[in-house]
Design an enzyme around this catalytic site. Structure first.
Site, PDB file in Angstrom:
ATOM      1  CG  HIS A   5      -5.464  -2.834   1.241  1.00  0.00           C
ATOM      2  ND1 HIS A   5      -4.888  -2.777  -0.004  1.00  0.00           N
ATOM      3  CD2 HIS A   5      -4.883  -1.845   1.971  1.00  0.00           C
ATOM      4  CE1 HIS A   5      -3.996  -1.802  -0.037  1.00  0.00           C
ATOM      5  NE2 HIS A   5      -3.973  -1.220   1.153  1.00  0.00           N
ATOM      6  CB  SER A  31      -0.949  -0.041   1.195  1.00  0.00           C
ATOM      7  OG  SER A  31      -1.985   0.898   1.053  1.00  0.00           O
TER       8      SER A  31
END
Length: 378
Positions: free
Chosen positions: A346, A151
């Site tokens: 995620h 990320s």
């Protein structure tokens, strides 16, 4: 709906349909409760140290966790709001598969790193931090390094590689972040951050929330990594407003755990409220909402920057919908290797550490960066 699924590019996503957290309130059977007790970093890493680096304002100190003494270095960079501990379970898995060293660091203003200017989270500053930590650890002739980022950490990994802050760079691995979906999600990011609980009555409660909300779908990883996301308040808040907000979080969690009826829940909320007044209160270590001015700088132009890096590249995604146009063309041209790991949130490396370790190990052995450990059956 699609936009909500991408609100995780700075922090982990809210619950998704069809995922682990949607399984009928995750009941465990009568009388059974899962263990949300925190786990120590020492169960996954060999050493922990604080690395000092010089800057214009004085000295910054970065917390790093390490394993191994031989082979290429896997330099692990976490996502926004997370810490190096998010790599704990993955580290134990990858270290059992290939000959390597692992260095996971807390980025500036995250985890237990202490910097003079914690408000500066620009991509340029954070990328320079990486280079300084590598130099402090290994001097002017560092060993071969594979940089891996998730990320926000993936974006910083790309900026670090593109700026050549690591002269001995072997390869680059980016996990679940691409420019297109990241930029699309920024407008809604503040709403997502506001939807999270602001405080927890204990670290165990924070761990429980992270699993039940779907932020981290692997309970073992949550038990070791949440300690890097939250901290004990310096002075425990004891105002009725704070107690009530915590009570609402607790009662929501308890309703998922048992079906004792409304009266039982109200009684438990009152008991938890009383306990909270006696206990320390935990809150987020990083106020991600205040980092908004840096978000575009992390992600804008990321795809072209990623493609411009000359080293072998691996992109691991939780879903094919994350590919933007530049990356789609680059992937068709064979400029990088891509693998989709379905049924993950995620926090891919936390949810499925074995799958991520297998993908990375195969990539590194294929490029002759290292070998599988003797006795490991791939």
């Amino acid at each position: 709906m699609e936009k909500q699924l991408h609100l995780n590019l700075l922090a982990s996503r809210p619950p998704m349909p069809g995922g682990f957290q949607s399984s009928s309130k995750m009941k465990m059977g009568p009388g059974r409760r899962r263990d949300f007790t925190p786990l120590s970093w020492s169960q996954y890493f060999e050493t922990m140290e604080d690395v000092e680096v010089e800057n214009e304002d004085g000295k910054d100190v970065f917390r790093v966790y390490c394993s191994g003494a031989h082979g290429p270095v896997l330099l692990l960079l976490h996502g926004g709001g997370h810490s190096a501990l998010s790599w704990a379970v993955f580290t134990a898995v990858i270290y059992s598969r290939i000959n390597c060293r692992v260095v996971a660091m807390d980025l500036r203003a995250h985890g237990d790193s202490k910097v003079k200017n914690p408000e500066d989270l620009s991509a340029d500053t954070m990328a320079k931090d990486i280079g300084k930590v590598v130099e402090a650890l290994y001097g002017e002739t560092p060993p071969p390094i594979m940089i891996i980022g998730h990320s926000m950490g993936g974006a910083i990994a790309v900026h670090t590689a593109a700026a050549n802050h690591i002269p001995s760079l072997l390869g680059l691995c980016v996990i679940d972040v691409v420019e297109g979906t990241a930029m699309d999600a920024l407008n809604s990011m503040q709403n997502f951050l506001r939807s999270r609980p602001k405080m927890f009555k204990s670290l165990e409660n924070a761990i429980e929330w992270s699993v039940k909300s779907g932020q981290i779908r692997n309970i073992e990883s949550a038990r070791v990594s949440m300690g890097g996301q939250v901290k004990k308040c310096e002075e425990s808040a004891r105002t009725p407003v704070v107690s009530d907000s915590i009570g609402e979080v607790i009662i929501e969690e308890e309703e998922e755990e048992e079906e004792g009826g409304e009266e039982s829940n109200k009684k438990r909320m009152k008991e938890d409220d009383q306990e909270t007044k006696k206990e320390s209160i935990f809150t987020w270590r990083v106020d991600l909402a205040k980092t908004e001015k840096y978000w575009e700088g992390w992600f804008q132009g990321l795809s072209s920057l990623f493609l411009s890096c000359s080293v072998p590249k691996l992109l691991l995604l939780a879903g094919v919908d994350r590919l933007d146009k530049d990356l789609t063309i680059g992937q068709m041209q064979g400029k990088f290797q891509m693998q989709v790991l379905p049924q993950c949130g995620h926090a891919v490396h936390e949810d499925a550490p074995e799958k991520v370790a297998d993908a990375l190990a195969t990539f590194m052995v294929r490029h002759k960066f290292t070998d599988f450990k003797e006795g490991y059956m791939c």
